[in-house]
Design a protein around this motif. Structure first.
Motif, PDB file in Angstrom:
ATOM      1  N   LEU A 121       0.838  -1.199   0.000  1.00 52.42           N
ATOM      2  CA  LEU A 121       0.000   0.000   0.000  1.00 52.42           C
ATOM      3  C   LEU A 121       0.871   1.247   0.000  1.00 52.42           C
ATOM      4  N   ASP A 122       0.413   2.268  -0.666  1.00 51.26           N
ATOM      5  CA  ASP A 122       1.065   3.567  -0.648  1.00 51.26           C
ATOM      6  C   ASP A 122       0.334   4.456   0.344  1.00 51.26           C
ATOM      7  N   LEU A 123       0.986   5.507   0.785  1.00 55.99           N
ATOM      8  CA  LEU A 123       0.393   6.420   1.748  1.00 55.99           C
ATOM      9  C   LEU A 123      -0.936   6.984   1.252  1.00 55.99           C
ATOM     10  N   GLU A 124      -1.014   7.293  -0.030  1.00 50.80           N
ATOM     11  CA  GLU A 124      -2.250   7.869  -0.567  1.00 50.80           C
ATOM     12  C   GLU A 124      -3.400   6.854  -0.629  1.00 50.80           C
ATOM     13  N   ASP A 125      -3.117   5.572  -0.445  1.00 56.25           N
ATOM     14  CA  ASP A 125      -4.158   4.540  -0.431  1.00 56.25           C
ATOM     15  C   ASP A 125      -4.909   4.503   0.899  1.00 56.25           C
ATOM     16  N   LEU A 126      -4.288   5.011   1.956  1.00 57.50           N
ATOM     17  CA  LEU A 126      -4.821   4.793   3.296  1.00 57.50           C
ATOM     18  C   LEU A 126      -6.126   5.517   3.584  1.00 57.50           C
ATOM     19  N   GLU A 127      -6.228   6.795   3.267  1.00 58.08           N
ATOM     20  CA  GLU A 127      -7.460   7.515   3.601  1.00 58.08           C
ATOM     21  C   GLU A 127      -8.673   6.949   2.858  1.00 58.08           C
ATOM     22  N   PRO A 128      -8.608   6.727   1.535  1.00 57.74           N
ATOM     23  CA  PRO A 128      -9.771   6.131   0.862  1.00 57.74           C
ATOM     24  C   PRO A 128     -10.103   4.734   1.397  1.00 57.74           C
ATOM     25  N   LEU A 129      -9.084   3.971   1.726  1.00 60.86           N
ATOM     26  CA  LEU A 129      -9.305   2.639   2.288  1.00 60.86           C
ATOM     27  C   LEU A 129      -9.976   2.746   3.652  1.00 60.86           C
ATOM     28  N   GLY A 130      -9.540   3.689   4.472  1.00 56.83           N
ATOM     29  CA  GLY A 130     -10.163   3.904   5.780  1.00 56.83           C
ATOM     30  C   GLY A 130     -11.632   4.251   5.657  1.00 56.83           C
ATOM     31  N   TRP A 131     -11.974   5.132   4.713  1.00 52.29           N
ATOM     32  CA  TRP A 131     -13.379   5.500   4.509  1.00 52.29           C
ATOM     33  C   TRP A 131     -14.191   4.323   3.985  1.00 52.29           C
ATOM     34  N   GLU A 132     -13.594   3.509   3.122  1.00 51.70           N
ATOM     35  CA  GLU A 132     -14.305   2.335   2.609  1.00 51.70           C
ATOM     36  C   GLU A 132     -14.600   1.348   3.734  1.00 51.70           C
ATOM     37  N   LEU A 133     -13.618   1.108   4.597  1.00 47.26           N
ATOM     38  CA  LEU A 133     -13.840   0.197   5.721  1.00 47.26           C
ATOM     39  C   LEU A 133     -14.813   0.792   6.740  1.00 47.26           C
ATOM     40  N   ARG A 134     -14.756   2.111   6.939  1.00 48.88           N
ATOM     41  CA  ARG A 134     -15.695   2.776   7.845  1.00 48.88           C
ATOM     42  C   ARG A 134     -17.133   2.555   7.350  1.00 48.88           C
ATOM     43  N   ALA A 135     -17.335   2.666   6.043  1.00 50.62           N
ATOM     44  CA  ALA A 135     -18.676   2.451   5.472  1.00 50.62           C
ATOM     45  C   ALA A 135     -19.131   1.011   5.711  1.00 50.62           C
ATOM     46  N   ARG A 136     -18.211   0.068   5.606  1.00 51.73           N
ATOM     47  CA  ARG A 136     -18.565  -1.340   5.836  1.00 51.73           C
ATOM     48  C   ARG A 136     -18.925  -1.619   7.289  1.00 51.73           C
ATOM     49  N   CYS A 137     -18.280  -0.912   8.206  1.00 48.20           N
ATOM     50  CA  CYS A 137     -18.538  -1.216   9.615  1.00 48.20           C
ATOM     51  C   CYS A 137     -19.657  -0.381  10.211  1.00 48.20           C
ATOM     52  N   SER A 138     -20.266   0.498   9.445  1.00 47.10           N
ATOM     53  CA  SER A 138     -21.350   1.326   9.986  1.00 47.10           C
ATOM     54  C   SER A 138     -22.523   0.488  10.468  1.00 47.10           C
ATOM     55  N   GLY A 139     -22.713  -0.685   9.909  1.00 48.49           N
ATOM     56  CA  GLY A 139     -23.795  -1.559  10.341  1.00 48.49           C
ATOM     57  C   GLY A 139     -23.404  -2.525  11.436  1.00 48.49           C
ATOM     58  N   LEU A 140     -22.176  -2.442  11.940  1.00 49.22           N
ATOM     59  CA  LEU A 140     -21.714  -3.377  12.971  1.00 49.22           C
ATOM     60  C   LEU A 140     -22.036  -2.930  14.392  1.00 49.22           C
ATOM     61  N   ALA A 141     -22.499  -1.697  14.553  1.00 49.65           N
ATOM     62  CA  ALA A 141     -22.748  -1.161  15.903  1.00 49.65           C
ATOM     63  C   ALA A 141     -23.883  -1.865  16.609  1.00 49.65           C
TER      64      ALA A 141
END
Length: 94
Positions: free
Chosen positions: A74-94
């Motif tokens: 992974l490159d540094l610029e990959d991290l923020e979009p990846l974080g938002w993608e995973l955040r969207a996936r876990c929004s239903g886990l609460a």
């Protein structure tokens, strides 16, 4: 919504390996914070949904190749979009 304000942190190595840490636990050397969640259960569920267990060591979880967009590192610029993608996936886990 902030990516890093919750108590359980999910860090990532350049190789795509995910590391879960809680409280004041320090990050492993060579990792960067990817996102945070409210509970360890949410972090573990997200890891199981998005990672593959290493067949050799049977303890390392690495992001699926699709989430890494086919990249081995992974490159540094990959991290923020990846974080938002995973955040969207876990929004239903609460």
């Amino acid at each position: 919504m902030r990516l890093y304000s919750r108590p359980v942190k999910i860090d990532v190595h350049r190789s795509g390996e995910l590391v879960i840490r809680t409280g004041d636990q320090q990050a492993d050397e060579g990792t960067l914070i990817l996102l945070s969640v409210d509970t360890i259960e949410q972090a573990e569920t997200l890891r199981l949904q998005t990672c593959t267990l290493d067949a050799v060591d049977q303890r390392t979880y690495r992001l699926n190749l699709q989430l890494r967009h086919g990249k081995e590192q992974l490159d540094l610029e990959d991290l923020e979009p990846l974080g938002w993608e995973l955040r969207a996936r876990c929004s239903g886990l609460a």
